[in-house]
Design a protein around this motif. Structure first.
Motif, short mmCIF file in Angstrom:
data_model
loop_
_atom_site.label_atom_id
_atom_site.label_comp_id
_atom_site.label_asym_id
_atom_site.label_seq_id
_atom_site.Cartn_x
_atom_site.Cartn_y
_atom_site.Cartn_z
N THR A 1 -4.15 3.91 12.28
CA THR A 1 -4.84 4.47 11.12
C THR A 1 -3.85 4.79 10.00
O THR A 1 -2.68 5.05 10.26
N VAL A 2 -4.36 4.75 8.76
CA VAL A 2 -3.60 5.24 7.61
C VAL A 2 -4.52 6.16 6.82
O VAL A 2 -5.74 6.06 6.90
N GLY A 3 -3.93 7.08 6.08
CA GLY A 3 -4.75 8.00 5.29
C GLY A 3 -3.89 9.10 4.71
O GLY A 3 -2.66 8.98 4.63
N GLY A 4 -4.54 10.19 4.34
CA GLY A 4 -3.83 11.29 3.72
C GLY A 4 -2.76 11.88 4.61
O GLY A 4 -1.79 12.46 4.11
N LYS A 5 -2.90 11.72 5.93
CA LYS A 5 -1.91 12.25 6.86
C LYS A 5 -0.84 11.21 7.20
O LYS A 5 0.00 11.45 8.07
N PRO B 1 -1.23 22.79 8.47
CA PRO B 1 -2.27 21.86 8.02
C PRO B 1 -2.25 20.54 8.79
O PRO B 1 -2.04 19.47 8.24
N ILE B 2 -2.48 20.63 10.08
CA ILE B 2 -2.42 19.43 10.93
C ILE B 2 -3.77 19.13 11.58
O ILE B 2 -3.83 18.42 12.59
N ASP B 3 -4.86 19.68 11.01
CA ASP B 3 -6.19 19.36 11.51
C ASP B 3 -6.46 17.86 11.35
O ASP B 3 -5.84 17.19 10.52
N VAL B 4 -7.40 17.35 12.13
CA VAL B 4 -7.81 15.96 11.92
C VAL B 4 -8.38 15.83 10.51
O VAL B 4 -8.96 16.79 9.98
N PRO B 5 -8.22 14.69 9.85
CA PRO B 5 -8.86 14.50 8.54
C PRO B 5 -10.38 14.45 8.71
O PRO B 5 -10.89 14.16 9.80
N PRO B 6 -11.12 14.74 7.64
CA PRO B 6 -12.59 14.74 7.75
C PRO B 6 -13.16 13.43 8.30
O PRO B 6 -14.11 13.46 9.10
N SER B 7 -12.59 12.31 7.90
CA SER B 7 -13.14 11.03 8.39
C SER B 7 -12.97 10.90 9.90
O SER B 7 -13.84 10.33 10.57
N GLN B 8 -11.87 11.41 10.44
CA GLN B 8 -11.70 11.34 11.90
C GLN B 8 -12.55 12.40 12.59
O GLN B 8 -13.03 12.18 13.70
N GLY B 9 -12.74 13.55 11.95
CA GLY B 9 -13.66 14.52 12.51
C GLY B 9 -15.05 13.94 12.65
O GLY B 9 -15.73 14.12 13.67
N ARG B 10 -15.47 13.23 11.62
CA ARG B 10 -16.79 12.57 11.66
C ARG B 10 -16.82 11.51 12.76
O ARG B 10 -17.83 11.35 13.45
N LEU B 11 -15.71 10.79 12.94
CA LEU B 11 -15.65 9.80 14.01
C LEU B 11 -15.83 10.46 15.37
O LEU B 11 -16.56 9.96 16.23
N LEU B 12 -15.18 11.61 15.58
CA LEU B 12 -15.35 12.33 16.84
C LEU B 12 -16.80 12.73 17.04
O LEU B 12 -17.35 12.58 18.14
N GLU B 13 -17.43 13.23 15.99
CA GLU B 13 -18.84 13.60 16.09
C GLU B 13 -19.68 12.39 16.48
O GLU B 13 -20.54 12.47 17.38
N LEU B 14 -19.43 11.26 15.84
CA LEU B 14 -20.23 10.06 16.12
C LEU B 14 -19.98 9.56 17.55
O LEU B 14 -20.92 9.13 18.23
N LEU B 15 -18.73 9.61 18.01
CA LEU B 15 -18.43 9.16 19.37
C LEU B 15 -19.14 10.03 20.40
O LEU B 15 -19.70 9.52 21.38
N VAL B 16 -19.12 11.34 20.19
CA VAL B 16 -19.82 12.25 21.11
C VAL B 16 -21.31 11.97 21.08
O VAL B 16 -21.98 11.91 22.13
N MET C 1 0.84 -1.20 0.00
CA MET C 1 0.00 0.00 0.00
C MET C 1 0.87 1.25 0.00
O MET C 1 1.92 1.27 0.63
N THR C 2 0.44 2.27 -0.69
CA THR C 2 1.21 3.49 -0.83
C THR C 2 0.44 4.68 -0.27
O THR C 2 -0.78 4.63 -0.09
N GLN C 3 1.17 5.77 -0.02
CA GLN C 3 0.53 6.99 0.43
C GLN C 3 -0.52 7.46 -0.58
O GLN C 3 -1.59 7.94 -0.21
N GLN C 4 -0.21 7.29 -1.87
CA GLN C 4 -1.14 7.70 -2.91
C GLN C 4 -2.46 6.92 -2.81
O GLN C 4 -3.54 7.48 -2.95
N VAL D 1 -8.28 6.60 -1.13
CA VAL D 1 -9.36 6.03 -0.32
C VAL D 1 -9.99 7.09 0.57
O VAL D 1 -11.22 7.14 0.74
N ASP D 2 -9.16 7.95 1.15
CA ASP D 2 -9.69 9.06 1.94
C ASP D 2 -10.67 9.89 1.11
O ASP D 2 -11.77 10.23 1.55
N GLU D 3 -10.25 10.23 -0.09
CA GLU D 3 -11.09 11.05 -0.96
C GLU D 3 -12.40 10.33 -1.31
O GLU D 3 -13.47 10.95 -1.36
#
Length: 226
Positions: free
Chosen positions: A210-214, A38-53, A1-4, A9-11
């Motif tokens: 985790t793996v992803g754009g970051k 540019p070190i914000d959480v990725p959108p998928s993890q932001g959504r995970l935080l929302e769901l956990l809360v 698997m590569t960063q690309q 997959v993130d996209e």
């Protein structure tokens, strides 16, 4: 698997699964325009935080490390109208950007919770929260300077209650956390936090890679049992 591949997959996930939310997208853009890293959480993890809360039914959230308020906005989406989210940011410029992002991102929401951005070193703002009896908090998100992770975790325990959930971000560090000879202070802080979590009888916990754009990283997830 590569960063690309990870980025692709993130996209795909963002396009197919995540909500289209202009306030969130605009917050990221405003943070970049203001020169924030540019070190914000990725959108998928932001959504995970929302769901956990949301799953936890949390009404009071404490975030340590605001940056531009992107993760703050995600979690605020899950809170009830009478909820409270306190977020701590050491850098005054970052805190100012976050306040503007939060004001725009929550504008027009009749059910928006109360969100407070407190500026200053967490070593100063955390004792104030305790002195003001703002807690206990139902949910904690720790995403600030990594060498201080053990200190922040200790404070989360002090400001928690049985049932409180604690998320500590960026604990895997490209796998370096498993290297006992690592000397990077960010890795050392993450190792100490995980060791503290494992030794703390009041916590039931795990860590997820985790793996992803970051890149390759992960987070710790714990619940206060008693």
């Amino acid at each position: 698997m590569t960063q690309q591949r990870w980025e692709a997959v993130d996209e795909y996930i963002e396009r197919e699964v995540l909500p289209e939310e202009p306030g969130l997208r605009n917050a990221l853009r405003a943070s970049r325009e203001a020169g924030l890293p540019p070190i914000d959480v990725p959108p998928s993890q932001g959504r995970l935080l929302e769901l956990l809360v949301r799953i936890h039914g949390a009404a009071k959230v404490l975030e340590i490390g605001t940056l531009g308020g992107y993760s703050t906005l995600w979690m605020a989406r899950a809170l009830p109208a009478d909820g409270l989210l306190v977020t701590l940011e050491a850098q005054p410029h970052h805190a100012d950007v976050a306040r503007r992002n939060l004001e725009r991102g929550l504008a027009g929401r009749a059910d928006a919770p109360r969100v407070e951005v407190r500026t200053g070193p967490a070593s100063e703002t955390l004792p104030l929260l305790e002195a003001e009896s703002v807690g206990p908090f139902d949910f904690f998100f720790i995403d600030a300077d990594k060498p201080s992770n053990p200190v922040y975790l200790e404070w989360a325990l002090r400001l928690s209650r049985p049932g409180s959930v604690i998320v500590v971000d960026n604990v895997v560090r490209d796998g370096a956390v498993a290297d006992p000879g690592a000397t990077d202070p960010k890795v050392v802080g993450s190792r100490k936090a995980l060791e503290l979590i494992g030794a703390e009888p009041r916590l039931a916990a795990t860590a997820v890679q985790t793996v992803g754009g970051k890149g390759y990283d992960g987070f710790a997830l714990a619940i206060v049992t008693h």
